[in-house]
Design an enzyme around this catalytic site. Structure first.
Site, PDB file in Angstrom:
ATOM      1  N   THR A  94       0.870  -1.184   0.000  1.00 51.38           N
ATOM      2  CA  THR A  94       0.000   0.000   0.000  1.00 51.38           C
ATOM      3  C   THR A  94       0.899   1.224   0.000  1.00 51.38           C
ATOM      4  O   THR A  94       1.493   1.561   1.032  1.00 51.38           O
ATOM      5  CB  THR A  94      -0.917   0.006   1.242  1.00 51.38           C
ATOM      6  OG1 THR A  94      -1.593  -1.245   1.323  1.00 51.38           O
ATOM      7  CG2 THR A  94      -1.929   1.133   1.156  1.00 51.38           C
ATOM      8  N   LYS A 170      -7.062   1.414  -3.236  1.00 50.34           N
ATOM      9  CA  LYS A 170      -6.640   0.772  -1.980  1.00 50.34           C
ATOM     10  C   LYS A 170      -6.680   1.785  -0.818  1.00 50.34           C
ATOM     11  O   LYS A 170      -7.175   1.483   0.269  1.00 50.34           O
ATOM     12  CB  LYS A 170      -5.225   0.190  -2.147  1.00 50.34           C
ATOM     13  CG  LYS A 170      -4.590  -0.335  -0.871  1.00 50.34           C
ATOM     14  CD  LYS A 170      -5.387  -1.443  -0.210  1.00 50.34           C
ATOM     15  CE  LYS A 170      -4.830  -1.788   1.161  1.00 50.34           C
ATOM     16  NZ  LYS A 170      -5.727  -2.618   1.965  1.00 50.34           N
ATOM     17  N   LYS A 239       0.064   5.536   8.290  1.00 52.01           N
ATOM     18  CA  LYS A 239       0.647   5.803   6.965  1.00 52.01           C
ATOM     19  C   LYS A 239      -0.446   5.869   5.885  1.00 52.01           C
ATOM     20  O   LYS A 239      -0.451   6.748   5.035  1.00 52.01           O
ATOM     21  CB  LYS A 239       1.663   4.687   6.677  1.00 52.01           C
ATOM     22  CG  LYS A 239       2.285   4.621   5.319  1.00 52.01           C
ATOM     23  CD  LYS A 239       1.721   3.556   4.410  1.00 52.01           C
ATOM     24  CE  LYS A 239       1.706   2.113   4.831  1.00 52.01           C
ATOM     25  NZ  LYS A 239       1.118   1.179   3.897  1.00 52.01           N
TER      26      LYS A 239
HETATM   27  N1  LIG Z   1      -0.925  -6.511   7.453  1.00 49.09           N
HETATM   28  C1  LIG Z   1      -2.065  -6.304   6.792  1.00 49.09           C
HETATM   29  O1  LIG Z   1      -3.144  -6.641   7.276  1.00 49.09           O
HETATM   30  C2  LIG Z   1      -2.045  -5.659   5.417  1.00 49.09           C
HETATM   31  C3  LIG Z   1      -3.166  -5.815   4.600  1.00 49.09           C
HETATM   32  C4  LIG Z   1      -3.166  -5.247   3.322  1.00 49.09           C
HETATM   33  C5  LIG Z   1      -2.073  -4.500   2.894  1.00 49.09           C
HETATM   34  N2  LIG Z   1      -0.993  -4.349   3.728  1.00 49.09           N
HETATM   35  C6  LIG Z   1       0.149  -3.570   3.226  1.00 49.09           C
HETATM   36  O2  LIG Z   1       1.124  -4.515   2.822  1.00 49.09           O
HETATM   37  C7  LIG Z   1       2.441  -3.996   3.045  1.00 49.09           C
HETATM   38  C8  LIG Z   1       3.223  -4.956   3.958  1.00 49.09           C
HETATM   39  O3  LIG Z   1       2.520  -5.030   5.184  1.00 49.09           O
HETATM   40  P1  LIG Z   1       2.949  -6.075   6.333  1.00 49.09           P
HETATM   41  O4  LIG Z   1       1.846  -6.081   7.320  1.00 49.09           O
HETATM   42  O5  LIG Z   1       3.417  -7.330   5.711  1.00 49.09           O
HETATM   43  O6  LIG Z   1       4.187  -5.279   6.964  1.00 49.09           O
HETATM   44  P2  LIG Z   1       5.387  -5.871   7.858  1.00 49.09           P
HETATM   45  O7  LIG Z   1       5.010  -7.149   8.484  1.00 49.09           O
HETATM   46  O8  LIG Z   1       5.821  -4.734   8.720  1.00 49.09           O
HETATM   47  O9  LIG Z   1       6.533  -6.170   6.777  1.00 49.09           O
HETATM   48  C9  LIG Z   1       7.177  -5.107   6.147  1.00 49.09           C
HETATM   49  C10 LIG Z   1       8.225  -5.634   5.173  1.00 49.09           C
HETATM   50  O10 LIG Z   1       8.913  -4.495   4.605  1.00 49.09           O
HETATM   51  C11 LIG Z   1      10.320  -4.644   4.844  1.00 49.09           C
HETATM   52  N3  LIG Z   1      10.900  -3.310   5.000  1.00 49.09           N
HETATM   53  C12 LIG Z   1      10.486  -2.323   5.823  1.00 49.09           C
HETATM   54  N4  LIG Z   1      11.254  -1.236   5.673  1.00 49.09           N
HETATM   55  C13 LIG Z   1      12.194  -1.547   4.747  1.00 49.09           C
HETATM   56  C14 LIG Z   1      13.257  -0.848   4.149  1.00 49.09           C
HETATM   57  N5  LIG Z   1      13.524   0.421   4.469  1.00 49.09           N
HETATM   58  N6  LIG Z   1      14.019  -1.497   3.227  1.00 49.09           N
HETATM   59  C15 LIG Z   1      13.756  -2.772   2.875  1.00 49.09           C
HETATM   60  N7  LIG Z   1      12.743  -3.507   3.405  1.00 49.09           N
HETATM   61  C16 LIG Z   1      11.969  -2.886   4.320  1.00 49.09           C
HETATM   62  C17 LIG Z   1      10.407  -5.480   6.087  1.00 49.09           C
HETATM   63  O11 LIG Z   1      11.700  -6.066   6.163  1.00 49.09           O
HETATM   64  P3  LIG Z   1      12.298  -6.542   7.585  1.00 49.09           P
HETATM   65  O12 LIG Z   1      11.818  -7.945   7.782  1.00 49.09           O
HETATM   66  O13 LIG Z   1      13.774  -6.435   7.386  1.00 49.09           O
HETATM   67  O14 LIG Z   1      11.788  -5.576   8.635  1.00 49.09           O
HETATM   68  C18 LIG Z   1       9.313  -6.509   5.819  1.00 49.09           C
HETATM   69  O15 LIG Z   1       9.724  -7.464   4.874  1.00 49.09           O
HETATM   70  C19 LIG Z   1       2.239  -2.590   3.623  1.00 49.09           C
HETATM   71  O16 LIG Z   1       2.287  -1.638   2.589  1.00 49.09           O
HETATM   72  C20 LIG Z   1       0.842  -2.666   4.216  1.00 49.09           C
HETATM   73  O17 LIG Z   1       0.237  -1.383   4.301  1.00 49.09           O
HETATM   74  C21 LIG Z   1      -0.940  -4.925   4.961  1.00 49.09           C
END
Ligand SMILES: NC(=O)c1ccc[n+]([C@@H]2O[C@H](COP(=O)([O-])OP(=O)(O)OC[C@H]3O[C@@H](n4cnc5c(N)ncnc54)[C@H](OP(=O)(O)O)[C@@H]3O)[C@@H](O)[C@H]2O)c1
Length: 295
Positions: A94, A170, A239
């Site tokens: 997102t 989204k 965010k």
């Molecule tokens: N969780 C939900 O329910 C959900 C639903 C729909 C959409 N989303 C969207 O999907 C995306 C991922 O969400 P998530 O819940 O999976 O987040 P998350 O668990 O916090 O995972 C974030 C990922 O991004 C990586 N990352 C963060 N900062 C970085 C950087 N500066 N450089 C390289 N890698 C970086 C992290 O790596 P590390 O492992 O090294 O920290 C991890 O692989 C987001 O945009 C979120 O808004 C989430």
């Protein structure tokens, strides 16, 4: 397909696993390498660097926010400099509309293709391949991605040729979800202060005219005060409202509710809610009304 997958967080880990389970040849990269181990054990190739995940027909990114995507794409050894001509960057995070416009232009200039395909559904849906995918990009690129989408989601909604449209949809969806969370929190605080049991109240709502999954999922989390561990962390929710307000500003669309939600997330973060699920804004009304936070 031969596909790279970058970002193995709450969402990405399950999505990459489903690509593997469907028979795609998957190369995974994560900033923190340990998160790739489970997938490698199941047959994924490990990439030590971003370019190593960019050798196939497509590379998927599922990263936290704009800064993460910018870093992985534009940095010296990023996707832009590594992906082959005609190959596709499928951006499923997102992210903001302005960044999506920048990505579309940069990939086109590099002779690559760009598809924006953000998703609806929490990590349990990601793990079960039940995501709803909103996809935008050139028709040939969307067609090429359909085997990937079929492996990760239950339904894909093509929304147009311009990738930023998918990111806009989204962000609008997450804005709507946050309004539901806030409204449920306020309504539950109101009835509960007068002595009505919030669980019975929720049962009434979700058995009558508020039957949509968003009321059931978030109503349950709020009623049970179940905000940890986070499935979708509060800073990511914050965010999304910030990004919705940014595009609303560009398009000159006043969104007073979004401004209120922005402050609600600030309150949650200021009060130490960093590690909680974003649905914890649904508890603020109860706190503001002087009610105990314990169940
Ligand atoms: N969780 C939900 O329910 C959900 C639903 C729909 C959409 N989303 C969207 O999907 C995306 C991922 O969400 P998530 O819940 O999976 O987040 P998350 O668990 O916090 O995972 C974030 C990922 O991004 C990586 N990352 C963060 N900062 C970085 C950087 N500066 N450089 C390289 N890698 C970086 C992290 O790596 P590390 O492992 O090294 O920290 C991890 O692989 C987001 O945009 C979120 O808004 C989430």
């Amino acid at each position: 397909m031969r596909v790279g997958f970058i970002g193995l967080g709450h969402m990405g880990a399950g999505m990459a696993a489903n690509l593997l389970a469907s028979g795609h040849e998957v190369t995974v990269y994560n900033r923190t390498p340990g998160r790739a181990h489970a997938l490698v054990a199941r047959g994924a190739h490990a990439a030590g660097r971003v370019p190593d995940a960019c050798r196939g027909e497509a590379v998927v990114t599922m990263l936290a926010d704009d800064a993460a995507v910018e870093g992985v794409v534009f940095d010296g050894e990023g996707i832009l400099g590594s992906l082959g001509r005609g190959a596709i960057h499928v951006s499923m995070s997102t992210i903001g509309v302005a960044l999506s416009e920048r990505l579309a232009a940069a990939h086109t200039n590099a002779g690559q293709r760009f598809v924006a395909a953000p998703v609806f559904g929490r990590p349990d849906a990601a793990a079960a391949a039940k995501l709803f995918i909103v996809a935008a990009g050139a028709p040939d690129a969307l067609d090429a991605c359909s085997p990937l989408f079929e492996s990760m989601g239950q339904k894909t909604f093509p929304i147009g040729n311009a990738p930023p449209a998918a990111n806009l949809v989204k962000l609008s969806g997450n804005f709507l979800m946050a309004t539901v969370i806030e409204a449920l929190g306020e309504a539950m605080a109101l009835v509960e202060k007068a002595g009505v049991d919030r669980h019975r109240y929720l049962d009434f709502l979700t058995s009558t005219i508020f039957t949509a999954p968003v009321y059931k999922t978030y109503g349950e989390l709020i009623a049970e005060r179940r905000f940890a561990p986070a499935s979708f962390a509060a800073p990511l929710g914050h965010k999304d409202i910030r990004l919705a307000l940014a595009v609303a500003e560009t398009l000159r669309v006043p969104m007073p509710f979004a401004s209120v939600l922005h402050d609600r997330f600030l309150t949650l973060l200021a009060q130490g809610g960093e590690a909680l699920d974003w649905s914890a804004i649904g508890q603020l009304a109860a706190k503001d009304s002087g009610q105990a936070t314990a169940s």
